[in-house]
Design a protein around this motif. Structure first.
Motif, PDB file in Angstrom:
ATOM      1  N   ILE A 159       0.839  -1.202   0.000  1.00 36.20           N
ATOM      2  CA  ILE A 159       0.000   0.000   0.000  1.00 36.20           C
ATOM      3  C   ILE A 159       0.872   1.249   0.000  1.00 36.20           C
ATOM      4  N   TYR A 160       1.949   1.239   0.779  1.00 37.96           N
ATOM      5  CA  TYR A 160       2.868   2.378   0.825  1.00 37.96           C
ATOM      6  C   TYR A 160       3.504   2.633  -0.542  1.00 37.96           C
ATOM      7  N   ILE A 175       2.414   1.717  -3.534  1.00 38.01           N
ATOM      8  CA  ILE A 175       1.408   2.171  -4.496  1.00 38.01           C
ATOM      9  C   ILE A 175       1.035   3.621  -4.249  1.00 38.01           C
ATOM     10  N   SER A 176       0.872   4.007  -2.992  1.00 38.77           N
ATOM     11  CA  SER A 176       0.484   5.395  -2.711  1.00 38.77           C
ATOM     12  C   SER A 176       1.598   6.375  -3.072  1.00 38.77           C
ATOM     13  N   THR A 177       2.853   6.004  -2.852  1.00 35.07           N
ATOM     14  CA  THR A 177       3.939   6.906  -3.236  1.00 35.07           C
ATOM     15  C   THR A 177       4.074   6.992  -4.751  1.00 35.07           C
ATOM     16  N   GLU A 207       1.552   6.715  -6.867  1.00 36.05           N
ATOM     17  CA  GLU A 207       0.439   7.541  -7.322  1.00 36.05           C
ATOM     18  C   GLU A 207       0.752   9.027  -7.160  1.00 36.05           C
ATOM     19  N   ASP A 208       1.413   9.367  -6.049  1.00 30.66           N
ATOM     20  CA  ASP A 208       1.800  10.756  -5.840  1.00 30.66           C
ATOM     21  C   ASP A 208       2.768  11.231  -6.921  1.00 30.66           C
TER      22      ASP A 208
END
Length: 91
Positions: free
Chosen positions: A76-77, A79-81, A83-84
């Motif tokens: 999750i970490y 993927i979220s980074t 996406e940013d």
């Protein structure tokens, strides 16, 4: 036993994932559980497997559970980074 060895290797890397995620208490807890996990493995390989719900059995499966939680948190970490970074490149 091959699958158990793969899970042990992934669990051995897990404290470093927690450090990357800045979750130091979980990294320490996983490090402590790793000792019990490896003791369980060596006892199961060179002797008989510990009985169900024995302390080593509980430590082994608690370590596996915490390890899988860590890998999900890490995915999750990542993927979220990512996406940013993608959103910044479009703006």
């Amino acid at each position: 036993m091959d699958v158990v060895m793969i899970f042990l290797m992934l669990s051995t890397i897990t404290p470093f994932l927690f450090i990357k995620l800045k979750k130091m208490p979980l990294a320490i807890a996983q490090s402590v559980l790793l000792v019990g996990m490896w003791m369980y493995y060596f006892q199961a390989v060179f002797s008989t497997a510990p009985a169900a719900f024995s302390p080593l059995w509980i430590i082994f499966y608690a370590g596996l559970l915490l390890s899988q939680i860590a890998w999900i948190m890490f995915i999750i970490y990542v993927i979220s980074t990512q996406e940013d970074k993608w959103q910044k490149s479009y703006q």
